[in-house]
Design a protein around this motif. Structure first.
Motif, PDB file in Angstrom:
ATOM      1  N   LEU A 105       0.884  -1.311   0.107  1.00 43.35           N
ATOM      2  CA  LEU A 105      -0.298  -0.141  -0.244  1.00 43.35           C
ATOM      3  C   LEU A 105       0.960   1.130  -0.117  1.00 43.35           C
ATOM      4  O   LEU A 105       0.583   2.334  -0.659  1.00 43.35           O
ATOM      5  N   ALA A 106       1.965   1.151   0.681  1.00 50.84           N
ATOM      6  CA  ALA A 106       2.968   2.361   0.700  1.00 50.84           C
ATOM      7  C   ALA A 106       3.518   2.440  -0.398  1.00 50.84           C
ATOM      8  O   ALA A 106       3.638   3.593  -1.065  1.00 50.84           O
ATOM      9  N   MET A 107       3.956   1.554  -1.367  1.00 50.60           N
ATOM     10  CA  MET A 107       4.572   1.586  -2.736  1.00 50.60           C
ATOM     11  C   MET A 107       3.600   2.184  -3.697  1.00 50.60           C
ATOM     12  O   MET A 107       3.711   2.757  -4.401  1.00 50.60           O
ATOM     13  N   LEU A 108       2.257   1.666  -3.484  1.00 46.75           N
ATOM     14  CA  LEU A 108       1.212   2.230  -4.205  1.00 46.75           C
ATOM     15  C   LEU A 108       1.080   3.813  -4.008  1.00 46.75           C
ATOM     16  O   LEU A 108       0.821   4.580  -5.189  1.00 46.75           O
ATOM     17  N   GLY A 109       1.106   4.219  -2.959  1.00 45.57           N
ATOM     18  CA  GLY A 109       1.282   5.486  -2.374  1.00 45.57           C
ATOM     19  C   GLY A 109       2.112   6.453  -3.221  1.00 45.57           C
ATOM     20  O   GLY A 109       2.076   7.395  -3.678  1.00 45.57           O
ATOM     21  N   TYR A 110       3.406   5.768  -3.165  1.00 47.42           N
ATOM     22  CA  TYR A 110       4.550   6.609  -3.758  1.00 47.42           C
ATOM     23  C   TYR A 110       4.239   6.714  -5.285  1.00 47.42           C
ATOM     24  O   TYR A 110       4.472   7.715  -5.825  1.00 47.42           O
ATOM     25  N   THR A 111       4.022   5.748  -6.128  1.00 47.39           N
ATOM     26  CA  THR A 111       3.575   5.482  -7.519  1.00 47.39           C
ATOM     27  C   THR A 111       2.617   6.753  -7.637  1.00 47.39           C
ATOM     28  O   THR A 111       2.629   7.418  -8.928  1.00 47.39           O
ATOM     29  N   LEU A 112       1.418   6.575  -7.097  1.00 44.42           N
ATOM     30  CA  LEU A 112       0.370   7.672  -7.252  1.00 44.42           C
ATOM     31  C   LEU A 112       0.783   9.060  -7.073  1.00 44.42           C
ATOM     32  O   LEU A 112       0.311  10.029  -7.765  1.00 44.42           O
ATOM     33  N   SER A 113       1.699   9.099  -5.895  1.00 50.41           N
ATOM     34  CA  SER A 113       2.118  10.573  -5.584  1.00 50.41           C
ATOM     35  C   SER A 113       2.853  11.161  -6.851  1.00 50.41           C
ATOM     36  O   SER A 113       2.905  12.150  -7.063  1.00 50.41           O
ATOM     37  N   LEU A 114       3.905  10.226  -7.372  1.00 51.89           N
ATOM     38  CA  LEU A 114       4.439  10.689  -8.617  1.00 51.89           C
ATOM     39  C   LEU A 114       3.756  11.056  -9.641  1.00 51.89           C
ATOM     40  O   LEU A 114       3.945  12.099 -10.388  1.00 51.89           O
ATOM     41  N   LEU A 115       2.543  10.413  -9.971  1.00 51.60           N
ATOM     42  CA  LEU A 115       1.583  10.790 -10.933  1.00 51.60           C
ATOM     43  C   LEU A 115       0.971  12.061 -10.429  1.00 51.60           C
ATOM     44  O   LEU A 115       0.909  13.116 -11.361  1.00 51.60           O
ATOM     45  N   LEU A 116       0.701  12.617  -9.513  1.00 43.07           N
ATOM     46  CA  LEU A 116       0.150  13.771  -8.880  1.00 43.07           C
ATOM     47  C   LEU A 116       1.153  14.848  -9.225  1.00 43.07           C
ATOM     48  O   LEU A 116       0.806  15.811  -9.466  1.00 43.07           O
ATOM     49  N   LEU A 117       2.337  14.400  -8.667  1.00 48.39           N
ATOM     50  CA  LEU A 117       3.520  15.616  -8.645  1.00 48.39           C
ATOM     51  C   LEU A 117       3.958  15.897  -9.990  1.00 48.39           C
ATOM     52  O   LEU A 117       4.133  17.091 -10.590  1.00 48.39           O
ATOM     53  N   PHE A 118       3.758  14.980 -10.937  1.00 47.86           N
ATOM     54  CA  PHE A 118       4.895  15.080 -12.343  1.00 47.86           C
ATOM     55  C   PHE A 118       3.693  15.098 -13.527  1.00 47.86           C
ATOM     56  O   PHE A 118       3.891  15.479 -14.516  1.00 47.86           O
TER      57      PHE A 118
END
Length: 248
Positions: free
Chosen positions: A185-198
């Motif tokens: 779930l943390a790895m999913l959060g990292y991936t989706l956060s990069l989508l939001l940031l960039f």
């Protein structure tokens, strides 16, 4: 025998009080708040999506036919904010002494900034609707409309969405460090956060991943309650000690 009985009763009441306090801090409160926040925010985005064009330079023709739908969406935003604040508070309580001060500051600060930017964008959009009701002919395709529309667009798609990404990164990092959520779930959060940031500039629908991720996190917290397991162990210990005292 009487003194021993009174001592046993007092110890039992103390431990039952501790168990009650643990029950009051149940993570299910955070889970329910997170689920409410996710559903309300998804509903808000859907109402805005079907009412307001993506182009920030559009003339504002939606004010003639969709202003009621947009007003409904904007009035739901404060309830989403209340649920999100409750989610943050109970989640921090769940972490307890395991909370790292550095990540806790970024976690709490990004959550508050996310809400501040969200409320500011909603306030600007709400001001547009009120102004349109006062002078509809003058507002459509005016400089004032374009300024307010661009302001709300920038607040949401630049600042709010970036704070959501930072919140996801810090929450995922805290989850890995403390173990309050699974690593996937943390790895999913990292991936989706990069989508939001960039990637939010290129994908207009990308903001929806934030409430969806909070929803997944909340569902996990709801079904994974360590305080309940701790309470059961304490209750079992109380029963065993009372049984031992009675037999002596």
């Amino acid at each position: 025998m009487g003194e021993r009985y009174r001592h046993t009763v007092a110890r039992t009441m103390t431990e039952q009080g501790t168990l009650t306090r643990v029950g009051l801090k149940t993570p299910k409160a955070a889970a329910i708040a997170g689920i409410l926040f996710s559903f309300i925010l998804i509903l808000v985005f859907w109402l805005l999506r079907i009412s307001v064009p993506d182009d920030p330079q559009e003339p504002g023709s939606w004010l003639n036919s969709k202003s009621g739908t947009v007003a409904l969406a904007l009035n739901l935003v404060p309830f989403a904010g209340i649920a999100f604040l409750w989610f943050i508070g109970v989640l921090r309580d769940r972490l307890g002494e395991r909370e790292d001060k550095f990540f806790a500051t970024v976690f709490f600060g990004s959550g508050l900034l996310f809400l501040a930017m969200l409320f500011a964008a909603a306030a600007v959009a709400g001001a547009l609707i009120i102004s349109f009701e006062a002078a509809p002919a003058q507002l459509i395709n005016s400089a004032t409309f374009h300024f307010a529309r661009a302001t709300a667009y920038s607040l949401m798609n630049i600042y709010t969405i970036k704070m959501a990404g930072v919140f996801m990164i810090t929450t995922s990092t805290i989850a890995i460090c403390t173990g309050f959520a699974p690593r996937w779930l943390a790895m999913l959060g990292y991936t989706l956060s990069l989508l939001l940031l960039f990637g939010s500039y290129y994908l207009s629908w990308s903001f929806i991943v934030f409430p969806l991720w909070v929803l997944v996190m909340s569902i996990h917290i709801f079904f994974d309650d360590p305080h309940t397991r701790l309470g059961v162990r304490w209750l079992s210990g109380v029963i065993r000690r009372n049984a031992t005292d009675v037999t002596k």
